[in-house]
Design an enzyme around this catalytic site. Structure first.
Site, PDB file in Angstrom:
ATOM      1  N   ARG A 135      13.462   9.521  14.878  1.00  0.00           N
ATOM      2  CA  ARG A 135      14.821  10.027  14.548  1.00  0.00           C
ATOM      3  C   ARG A 135      15.533   9.250  13.334  1.00  0.00           C
ATOM      4  NH1 ARG A 135      16.992  13.274  18.260  1.00  0.00           N
ATOM      5  NH2 ARG A 135      16.188  13.098  20.211  1.00  0.00           N
ATOM      6  N   LEU A 186      21.854  12.561  16.393  1.00  0.00           N
ATOM      7  CA  LEU A 186      21.882  11.762  15.230  1.00  0.00           C
ATOM      8  C   LEU A 186      21.957  10.186  15.813  1.00  0.00           C
ATOM      9  CD1 LEU A 186      24.288  13.876  13.359  1.00  0.00           C
ATOM     10  CD2 LEU A 186      22.010  13.609  12.708  1.00  0.00           C
ATOM     11  N   HIS A 224      32.228  21.995  19.513  1.00  0.00           N
ATOM     12  CA  HIS A 224      31.439  21.827  20.846  1.00  0.00           C
ATOM     13  C   HIS A 224      31.971  22.916  21.734  1.00  0.00           C
ATOM     14  CE1 HIS A 224      29.134  20.349  24.397  1.00  0.00           C
ATOM     15  NE2 HIS A 224      30.266  20.619  25.090  1.00  0.00           N
TER      16      HIS A 224
END
Ligand code: GAR
Length: 217
Positions: A67, A95, A111
């Site tokens: 990541r 993230l 969201h």
């Protein structure tokens, strides 16, 4: 008026991205969306973005072994493009804390639930299983913990007794397309700021991002 150079990050169809691009087509909109970036080469939102004449870029997460590597490439792409504000719009990658810290107060997300209820995935199934009478969507500043940053705005919709996840998702999505441009505008023009982990508003500005749908809507 100074328009803030902004990027929209997507992973899929990009209907929220399109709502943001439509709003930003007005020269008085305070965010100048210069870049649409996807972590998935096949995201249909990329074509949609190109139709608006906006630059697009793909950073395929599968080309990175971790990541941190992906986030470093993302950060470099944003910095190179002179981006100052980032809007996640159906961007389905977690993230790293380092990346989110670098963009604190300058990165927002939408969201499809009334946070802090129903974080993560299968959000509408979670709402239906809980039997709530209201659900909705939330725009928030992004913090290292998923779906947990300071709330900027929310829109509430009724949950009908005969709803399934698709019907509820569609009712919420229509409100997402109203809420997200309004929230991005407030952040870009400084009327909503992240201060000590909370959103501070200019006088009356919260009204633009506190929405309710009709019961039958
Ligand atoms: C939207 O409903 C957005 O709220 C959701 O994904 C959908 C993307 O649709 N985001 C999340 O669940 C993030 N946790 P879109 O690509 O058509 O905007």
């Amino acid at each position: 008026m100074r328009r803030i150079p902004t990027a929209v990050l997507i992973s899929g169809r990009g209907s929220n991205m399109a709502a943001l691009l439509e709003a930003a087509a007005d020269p008085s909109f305070p965010a100048d969306i210069r870049l649409v970036l996807s972590n998935r080469p096949g995201a249909s939102g990329l074509e949609r973005a190109a139709g608006f004449g906006v630059a697009t870029q793909v950073i395929d997460h599968r080309s990175f072994s971790d990541r941190a590597g992906f986030d470093a490439a993302l950060d470099q792409a944003l910095t190179t493009a002179g981006i100052q504000l980032v809007a996640l719009a159906g961007f389905m990658r977690l993230l790293t804390p380092d990346f989110t810290r670098r963009w604190t107060g300058r990165m927002i997300n939408i969201h499809p639930s009334l946070l802090p209820a129903f974080k993560g995935v299968h959000v509408h199934q979670q709402a239906l299983a809980a039997g709530v009478r209201l659900s909705g969507c939330t725009v928030h500043f992004v913090s290292p913990e998923m779906d947990s940053g300071a709330i900027i705005g929310q829109a509430a919709v009724p949950v009908h007794p005969d709803d399934n996840a698709d019907r509820l998702a569609a009712r919420i999505l229509a409100m997402e397309h109203l809420l997200y441009p309004a929230a991005l505008a407030l952040v870009a023009n400084g009327q909503a700021r992240l201060i000590d982990g909370r959103t501070a508003f200019a006088a009356g500005a919260w009204r633009a991002v506190t929405l309710t749908a009709d019961l039958d809507g």
